[in-house]
Design an enzyme around this catalytic site. Structure first.
Site, PDB file in Angstrom:
ATOM      1  N   ASP A 439      61.357   1.109 -31.890  1.00  0.00           N
ATOM      2  CA  ASP A 439      62.435   1.297 -32.852  1.00  0.00           C
ATOM      3  C   ASP A 439      62.214   2.593 -33.638  1.00  0.00           C
ATOM      4  O   ASP A 439      61.096   3.133 -33.691  1.00  0.00           O
ATOM      5  CB  ASP A 439      62.431   0.091 -33.804  1.00  0.00           C
ATOM      6  CG  ASP A 439      63.766  -0.159 -34.481  1.00  0.00           C
ATOM      7  OD1 ASP A 439      64.647   0.722 -34.416  1.00  0.00           O
ATOM      8  OD2 ASP A 439      63.914  -1.237 -35.096  1.00  0.00           O
ATOM      9  N   ASP A 503      73.014  -3.363 -33.529  1.00  0.00           N
ATOM     10  CA  ASP A 503      72.549  -4.520 -34.285  1.00  0.00           C
ATOM     11  C   ASP A 503      73.657  -5.536 -34.492  1.00  0.00           C
ATOM     12  O   ASP A 503      73.426  -6.582 -35.094  1.00  0.00           O
ATOM     13  CB  ASP A 503      72.013  -4.080 -35.662  1.00  0.00           C
ATOM     14  CG  ASP A 503      70.545  -3.709 -35.575  1.00  0.00           C
ATOM     15  OD1 ASP A 503      69.979  -3.787 -34.463  1.00  0.00           O
ATOM     16  OD2 ASP A 503      69.973  -3.338 -36.611  1.00  0.00           O
TER      17      ASP A 503
HETATM   18  C1  DGJ Z   1      66.564  -2.292 -36.273  1.00  0.00           C
HETATM   19  C2  DGJ Z   1      66.796  -2.880 -34.917  1.00  0.00           C
HETATM   20  O1  DGJ Z   1      67.989  -2.400 -34.384  1.00  0.00           O
HETATM   21  C3  DGJ Z   1      66.798  -4.391 -34.999  1.00  0.00           C
HETATM   22  O2  DGJ Z   1      67.072  -4.951 -33.745  1.00  0.00           O
HETATM   23  C4  DGJ Z   1      65.489  -4.864 -35.525  1.00  0.00           C
HETATM   24  O3  DGJ Z   1      64.487  -4.573 -34.594  1.00  0.00           O
HETATM   25  C5  DGJ Z   1      65.206  -4.204 -36.869  1.00  0.00           C
HETATM   26  N1  DGJ Z   1      65.309  -2.785 -36.808  1.00  0.00           N
HETATM   27  C6  DGJ Z   1      63.836  -4.569 -37.374  1.00  0.00           C
HETATM   28  O4  DGJ Z   1      63.499  -3.861 -38.494  1.00  0.00           O
END
Ligand code: DGJ
Length: 696
Positions: A439, A503
């Site tokens: 990430d 997300d």
């Molecule tokens: C952003 C990501 O897109 C999410 O899926 C998740 O992993 C969060 N970060 C965790 O902080």
């Protein structure tokens, strides 16, 4: 008529490229394969130098008196900014072509390295600029590829969007002047996916000749489509360089990231046939990609609240519905109580994982699943051990705001990269982790190194770190994530097997994101999760069948606390996952097509097997529109007879029931099926199996 010049030609994958290398050089033709090269190609226009603005040379330059956007700009410290590059050497065997252009004074050269893929027809181009002068040369920009487009190309498709709204298509007419799409966020970005498609007005899913370009780079970019005064159109793609980001010392070279150009007939489905084939054969780090396991990702189930008992229960619930890989998301590492703490301290938090990660990973494996782990190596929270020990390791300019209360680590610095490598390497050795969800939750805008912009340096550092980890752990897979789909491009995809699209699990919103995403990525790399009944980010409530039908066509997963679901939901989710597994080879290896639906109330796509023997389609109602929807199904063998059925557990709106009727491929493509959909949140999956007729 002048004597015929000696033209450079490359043909491959149904595409032709013809270059006149005289003077500044010029692309005479790029597009669908030409049966023969005729006089008309080269005789219609004068040689390219000097050019008053009628057509673009290989590297359009102000120094040539060219009036459009230059492909290269820069300045020597001692003065001089308008080189006149002309072709001095040509080489390249087979599908490759290398053209060297040099300034008469000899102070600057540009080498264009192009390759026209023999199978996919995708043209890959990079440019390398070398400063042969005695003074430093500040390079302000250099396009990786610059190509002319025909004047009848008058509609463009670009991408816009944002967090939880990635990959939104935007159409606009091409007018005078330049259409410019830039990214200055330092990550690929949510709002400006680096691709531009242009074609004849009204091009659609199945009709229209198209040209497209994509930059395979995870930093800043600049794409332009300019109409010159004489009507010619010029398409360019390259890295966007910030002021002073690249200063070439005498003898130094800058190489652009690769740009990929696609010429396609048959509308967006024709484009996707090429982009998907290219990703599958040339971009992905593993060819062929191993079978994609169904995921459960813990984020929306537990967020930062990790406890061994709860995670064990979640793993058991996941295994019970057929999940094959358990992804432990954010929250597991030292001091990670919320997003303001812990980043940088990449060891398990003893209060959450007392025996390290191995006990959970082993329990997951004992349930028949693989184990994957979330990391965000590029950033650090103030107050973490890493930040306290190395406050100077940041990529930071004075006054840089601490976005999401985290800073960016300088991956251009060897000590930082070595430290991160050692930490992640140790984690991978401490437990059977077979995938990292990598990430990155911060833009690089406003960051810098020793007062200078450093996006390029940082992207190169990220690539190096990932490459080193992959080389040390050859079976490791990586999912690229950046607050959802903020880092999706072919540069990162050359280093990972999956991209997290967004997300937002809201299935309505996912449909439009998937539409845009699949223009340049095949479905097997598209993370697609079934979320909870009420979306965690939009608050919209959607039925389980609708959520599952939308996730079915990607790399399927679950993002939901399965510990709380009832038996009926569990069985239905398990049945959808079983459907995905049953057709996984088709879904992840077939030809993706978009349905030609003019009606904005309905959307749909499908996947057709390479031999045309079977297919799956999704038709989804998005807006209330009572009545019958006629849905044409493209991509089938016209002479084949197909039995059309609705597989369990998809709801079945067909008046003739699940058992199925027979249609020819030609009938389905031209007349289509009439479906009684009407209310939003209705989706139907259609399965087609060839049961007779001809194979083509
Ligand atoms: C952003 C990501 O897109 C999410 O899926 C998740 O992993 C969060 N970060 C965790 O902080």
């Amino acid at each position: 008529m002048t004597a015929a010049p000696s033209l450079l030609r490359r043909h491959g994958g149904g595409v032709s490229l013809v270059i006149d290398p005289r003077g500044a050089g010029r692309v005479l033709y790029w597009g669908p394969a030409l049966p023969a090269i005729t006089d008309g190609l080269w005789n219609a226009e004068p040689p390219a130098t000097p050019d008053p603005g009628g057509a673009a040379p290989l590297v359009p330059l102000t120094g040539w008196g060219y009036g459009g956007l230059p492909a290269l700009s820069g300045r020597w410290a001692g003065g001089g900014w308008a080189p006149r590059l002309a072709v001095t050497a040509v080489s390249g065997e087979g599908q490759a072509l290398s053209l060297t252009l040099a300034d008469p004074g000899g102070a600057l050269s540009v080498v264009l390295d192009w390759e026209l893929d023999a199978d996919t027809g995708v043209l890959t181009g990079t440019a390398a600029v070398t400063n042969h002068g005695a003074e430093p040369y500040r390079l302000d920009g250099c396009a990786a590829l610059c190509l002319p487009l025909p004047g009848w190309v008058d509609e463009a498709l670009t991408f816009e969007g944002g967090y939880i709204r990635e990959f939104q298509e935007h159409r606009q007419p091409i007018g005078p002047g330049a259409l410019v799409r830039e990214n200055r966020r330092g990550r690929t970005s949510h709002d400006s996916f680096p691709a531009l498609v242009a074609g004849e007005a009204g091009f659609g899913a199945v009709h229209g000749s198209l040209f497209a370009v994509h930059l395979g780079w995870s930093g800043n970019h600049r794409l332009t489509l300019e109409t010159l005064a004489a009507g010619t159109r010029v398409l360019m793609a390259g890295e966007l360089l910030l002021p002073g980001e690249v200063v070439l010392a005498p003898g130094e070279t800058y190489r652009t990231p690769p740009a990929y150009a696609v010429a396609a007939d048959g509308g967006l489905n024709g484009l996707m046939a090429r982009t998907h084939a290219h990703v599958r054969r040339r971009i992905l780090p593993r060819v062929p990609l191993p079978e994609r396991p169904v995921h459960l990702n813990t984020w929306e189930a537990v967020y930062h609240a990790h406890d061994p008992q709860g995670l064990g229960d979640l793993a058991r619930a996941a295994a019970a519905v057929g999940v094959e890989r358990f992804v432990l998301d954010d929250g597991w590492f030292h001091g990670r109580v919320n997003e303001r703490h812990g980043l940088g301290d990449w060891w398990p938090d003893p209060s959450k994982h007392p025996g390290g990660l191995a006990p959970l990973a082993e329990a997951v494996r004992a349930l028949g699943m693989r184990f994957a782990l979330w990391v965000e190596p590029e950033t650090v929270n103030p107050g973490s051990t890493l930040h306290t020990d190395h406050p100077d390791w940041l990529l930071r300019l004075p006054g840089d705001p601490d976005g999401r209360r985290q800073y960016v680590l300088d991956l251009g610095r060897e000590a930082v990269a070595d430290h991160l490598f050692a930490r992640i390497d140790a984690l991978l050795r401490s437990a059977p982790v077979d995938m990292l969800k990598w990430d990155m939750n911060r833009d690089l805008a406003g960051t810098g190194w020793q007062g200078e912009p450093a996006v390029r340096r940082q992207v190169a550092g990220v690539y190096r770190l990932i490459d080193r980890l992959r080389a040390t752990h050859p079976h490791l897979e990586i999912e690229s994530c950046a607050s959802g789909g903020g880092r999706a491009d072919w540069g990162i995809l050359a280093r990972c097997e999956r991209i997290w699209v967004s997300d937002s699990m809201d299935a309505h919103d996912r449909l439009s994101m998937q539409r845009g995403f699949t223009l340049f990525f095949p479905p097997e790399v598209m993370g697609a999760h079934v979320g909870r009944g009420q979306s965690a980010v939009t608050g919209r409530r959607l039925e389980l069948d609708f959520r599952c039908a939308v996730a079915l066509f990607g790399h399927m997963g679950v993002e939901w606390d399965l510990r709380g679901i009832n038996a009926e939901e569990r069985d239905r989710l398990a049945a959808w996952i079983a459907l995905h597994k049953r057709h996984r080879a088709l879904l992840h290896g077939g030809r993706w097509v978009r349905l030609p639906l003019d009606d904005r109330a309905v959307t749909g796509h499908g996947v057709v097997a390479g031999d045309g023997g079977s297919a799956l389609y999704l038709v989804a109602q998005q807006v209330t529109r009572p009545g019958i929807v006629t849905v044409r199904l493209p991509g089938l063998a016209p002479g084949a007879v197909y039995r059309v059925t609705v597989p369990e557990p998809s709801p079945c709106p067909l008046p003739w029931g699940r058992a199925g009727l027979r249609f020819t491929g030609a009938h389905l493509a031209a007349a289509g099926l009439r479906l009684p959909l009407g209310t939003p949140d209705e989706a139907v999956v259609l399965h087609l199996e060839r049961c007779g007729g001809e194979t083509s």
